[in-house]
Design an enzyme around this catalytic site. Structure first.
Site, PDB file in Angstrom:
ATOM      1  N   THR A  12       0.835  -1.219  -0.110  1.00 16.47           N
ATOM      2  CA  THR A  12       0.255   0.132   0.101  1.00 16.47           C
ATOM      3  C   THR A  12       0.857   1.270   0.085  1.00 16.47           C
ATOM      4  OG1 THR A  12      -0.202   0.394   2.441  1.00 16.47           O
ATOM      5  CG2 THR A  12      -1.845  -1.152   1.260  1.00 16.47           C
ATOM      6  N   GLY A  13       0.191   2.283  -0.534  1.00 17.99           N
ATOM      7  CA  GLY A  13       1.181   3.585  -0.496  1.00 17.99           C
ATOM      8  C   GLY A  13       2.420   3.363  -1.294  1.00 17.99           C
ATOM      9  N   GLY A  17       7.431   7.527  -2.485  1.00 15.84           N
ATOM     10  CA  GLY A  17       8.261   7.398  -1.247  1.00 15.84           C
ATOM     11  C   GLY A  17       8.658   5.983  -0.952  1.00 15.84           C
ATOM     12  N   ILE A  18       8.461   5.646   0.186  1.00 17.57           N
ATOM     13  CA  ILE A  18       8.989   4.333   0.717  1.00 17.57           C
ATOM     14  C   ILE A  18       8.295   3.211   0.005  1.00 17.57           C
ATOM     15  CG2 ILE A  18       8.804   2.757   2.817  1.00 17.57           C
ATOM     16  CD1 ILE A  18       9.432   5.565   4.485  1.00 17.57           C
ATOM     17  N   GLY A  19       6.933   3.156  -0.138  1.00  9.00           N
ATOM     18  CA  GLY A  19       6.274   1.975  -0.975  1.00  9.00           C
ATOM     19  C   GLY A  19       6.771   1.931  -2.231  1.00  9.00           C
ATOM     20  N   TYR A 162      -0.723  12.130  14.645  1.00  6.90           N
ATOM     21  CA  TYR A 162       0.279  11.153  14.179  1.00  6.90           C
ATOM     22  C   TYR A 162       1.020  10.152  14.993  1.00  6.90           C
ATOM     23  CZ  TYR A 162       4.027   9.751  10.706  1.00  6.90           C
ATOM     24  OH  TYR A 162       4.894   8.620  10.017  1.00  6.90           O
TER      25      TYR A 162
HETATM   26  P1  NDP Z   1       4.701   9.638   0.855  1.00  7.10           P
HETATM   27  O1  NDP Z   1       3.713  10.745   0.987  1.00  7.10           O
HETATM   28  O2  NDP Z   1       5.815   9.598  -0.215  1.00  7.10           O
HETATM   29  O3  NDP Z   1       3.772   8.356   0.178  1.00  7.10           O
HETATM   30  C1  NDP Z   1       2.746   8.146   1.020  1.00  7.10           C
HETATM   31  C2  NDP Z   1       2.041   6.801   0.401  1.00  7.10           C
HETATM   32  O4  NDP Z   1       0.634   6.759   0.914  1.00  7.10           O
HETATM   33  C3  NDP Z   1       1.690   7.396  -1.224  1.00  7.10           C
HETATM   34  O5  NDP Z   1       1.782   6.541  -1.981  1.00  7.10           O
HETATM   35  C4  NDP Z   1       0.112   7.836  -0.894  1.00  7.10           C
HETATM   36  O6  NDP Z   1      -0.396   7.662  -2.113  1.00  7.10           O
HETATM   37  C5  NDP Z   1      -0.377   6.891  -0.029  1.00  7.10           C
HETATM   38  N1  NDP Z   1      -1.554   7.135   0.742  1.00  7.10           N
HETATM   39  C6  NDP Z   1      -1.871   8.277   1.746  1.00  7.10           C
HETATM   40  N2  NDP Z   1      -3.191   8.119   1.861  1.00  7.10           N
HETATM   41  C7  NDP Z   1      -3.712   7.402   1.003  1.00  7.10           C
HETATM   42  C8  NDP Z   1      -5.237   6.975   0.893  1.00  7.10           C
HETATM   43  N3  NDP Z   1      -6.113   7.500   1.681  1.00  7.10           N
HETATM   44  N4  NDP Z   1      -5.294   5.946   0.111  1.00  7.10           N
HETATM   45  C9  NDP Z   1      -4.289   5.305  -0.593  1.00  7.10           C
HETATM   46  N5  NDP Z   1      -3.130   5.578  -0.540  1.00  7.10           N
HETATM   47  C10 NDP Z   1      -2.732   6.741   0.282  1.00  7.10           C
HETATM   48  O7  NDP Z   1       5.386   9.106   2.116  1.00  7.10           O
HETATM   49  P2  NDP Z   1       6.449   8.062   2.952  1.00  7.10           P
HETATM   50  O8  NDP Z   1       6.850   7.229   1.874  1.00  7.10           O
HETATM   51  O9  NDP Z   1       7.170   8.670   3.631  1.00  7.10           O
HETATM   52  O10 NDP Z   1       5.290   7.443   3.987  1.00  7.10           O
HETATM   53  C11 NDP Z   1       5.162   6.011   4.019  1.00  7.10           C
HETATM   54  C12 NDP Z   1       5.146   5.406   5.468  1.00  7.10           C
HETATM   55  O11 NDP Z   1       6.335   5.960   6.042  1.00  7.10           O
HETATM   56  C13 NDP Z   1       3.941   6.121   6.021  1.00  7.10           C
HETATM   57  O12 NDP Z   1       3.176   5.292   6.872  1.00  7.10           O
HETATM   58  C14 NDP Z   1       4.472   7.082   6.839  1.00  7.10           C
HETATM   59  O13 NDP Z   1       3.970   7.344   8.244  1.00  7.10           O
HETATM   60  C15 NDP Z   1       5.979   6.420   7.363  1.00  7.10           C
HETATM   61  N6  NDP Z   1       7.249   7.256   7.796  1.00  7.10           N
HETATM   62  C16 NDP Z   1       7.737   8.135   6.874  1.00  7.10           C
HETATM   63  C17 NDP Z   1       8.667   8.984   7.457  1.00  7.10           C
HETATM   64  C18 NDP Z   1       9.443   9.773   6.787  1.00  7.10           C
HETATM   65  O14 NDP Z   1      10.159  10.812   7.006  1.00  7.10           O
HETATM   66  N7  NDP Z   1       8.964  10.088   5.290  1.00  7.10           N
HETATM   67  C19 NDP Z   1       9.203   8.736   8.589  1.00  7.10           C
HETATM   68  C20 NDP Z   1       8.511   7.565   9.416  1.00  7.10           C
HETATM   69  C21 NDP Z   1       7.475   6.845   9.008  1.00  7.10           C
HETATM   70  P3  NDP Z   1      -1.378   8.946  -2.874  1.00  7.10           P
HETATM   71  O15 NDP Z   1      -0.891  10.213  -2.627  1.00  7.10           O
HETATM   72  O16 NDP Z   1      -1.428   8.353  -4.292  1.00  7.10           O
HETATM   73  O17 NDP Z   1      -2.700   8.164  -2.353  1.00  7.10           O
END
Ligand code: NDP
Length: 279
Positions: A12-13, A17-19, A162
């Site tokens: 998911t996601g 980013g990380i996903g 958060y």
């Molecule tokens: P990004 O914003 O780059 O990626 C977030 C992803 O989540 C996107 O693909 C976005 O897709 C998806 N997403 C968010 N809301 C929804 C939704 N309602 N339905 C479907 N998809 C959704 O952030 P990161 O890669 O940083 O985040 C990934 C994980 O890492 C998260 O859980 C975050 O909390 C965690 N994390 C990140 C840190 C950081 O510093 N970056 C630090 C610690 C944890 P779209 O916008 O296309 O819907």
């Protein structure tokens, strides 16, 4: 044969980013992957990156949907099973933080912000896990949740909802791990520190602000002792490790912290006490 050959993964996601880094890595290593996010254009960028890595087109299923809805979650699971016939690895990575629309801070942040954050960061993980369970039991699969060092034990007054959602996720990881290991399904998580992704932009930060933040914390050893902000691949590599039963089979219900040392530093250690005391 690569290490995830024959495995089917839902990340998911993965439209950013990380996903995205995780989906590309696991697909490169042989997995069939379902990638998802709401933003169809970004999702297509992920698909293209996977194809560019030499992965056959029929190893990738892209579904643009809102994970915060149960309808979206049903679509993800049903389409994955329909296309690939099984599910081996679920990566609960999607997550977000939101600001109070009226700029309220700390405990004054509106409870609607709390609801929105819990909906995507916690509730969707619970319901998607429920929907995926029977398929993961069939394959004796793996779940990897993406938490955050924000979960604590340090306080997070600015992003408290958060942080609370990630603390709840950590308890879910532990409890689900013990519940599901009786069926042969492992649950673990990774807790990243600061990673350069689209997270800031998704929170509504103006262009360049996330990079400014990254530059500041990377150059202050009390923020990140190793002196560099994390990259998505740093976290993807840990997710791959936790998804690879040959390497990590004895790890159950744990979260691996990957934060360049951030959580090991206490504020008072950031000062050179000996020179302060001598002056
Ligand atoms: P990004 O914003 O780059 O990626 C977030 C992803 O989540 C996107 O693909 C976005 O897709 C998806 N997403 C968010 N809301 C929804 C939704 N309602 N339905 C479907 N998809 C959704 O952030 P990161 O890669 O940083 O985040 C990934 C994980 O890492 C998260 O859980 C975050 O909390 C965690 N994390 C990140 C840190 C950081 O510093 N970056 C630090 C610690 C944890 P779209 O916008 O296309 O819907």
């Amino acid at each position: 044969m690569t290490r995830f050959s024959g495995k089917v993964v839902l990340v998911t996601g993965s439209s950013n980013g990380i996903g995205r880094a995780t989906a590309v890595l696991l697909a490169q290593e042989g997995a069939k992957v379902t990638i998802t996010g709401r933003n169809a254009q970004r999702l297509e960028e992920t698909r293209q990156e996977i194809l560019k890595a030499g992965v056959p087109e029929d190893h990738v299923l892209a579904i643009a949907t809102d994970l915060a809805t149960e309808q979206g979650q049903d679509e993800l699971i049903d389409s994955t099973i329909q296309k690939f016939g099984r599910l081996d690895i679920l990566v609960n990575n999607a997550g977000a933080a939101f600001n109070d629309a009226e700029g309220r801070t700390g405990v004054d942040q509106d409870v609607s912000v709390y609801d929105k954050i819990m909906q995507i960061n916690m509730r969707s993980v619970v319901t998607l896990t429920q929907k995926a369970k029977k398929y993961l039991v069939e394959t004796k699969g793996e779940i990897i949740n993406v938490s955050s060092i924000g979960a604590g034990p340090q306080a997070q007054p600015t992003f408290l909802y958060y942080a609370m959602s990630k603390a709840a996720l950590d308890q879910f990881t532990r409890s689900a791990a013990i519940d599901l290991i009786q069926h042969g399904v492992r649950v673990n998580s990774v807790s990243p520190g600061a990673v350069l992704t689209g997270f800031g932009e998704a929170m509504g930060m103006p262009a360049g602000m996330h990079e400014k933040y990254a530059e500041f914390i990377s150059s202050h050893k009390e923020c990140i002792p190793c002196g560099a902000i994390g990259q998505p691949i740093d976290i993807a590599n840990i997710i791959a490790f936790l998804a690879d039963r040959k390497l990590s089979s004895y790890i159950i219900g744990q979260s691996i912290v990957a934060d360049g040392g951030s959580t090991l530093v206490m504020g008072m250690q950031a000062h050179d006490m000996m020179s302060i005391l001598k002056s």
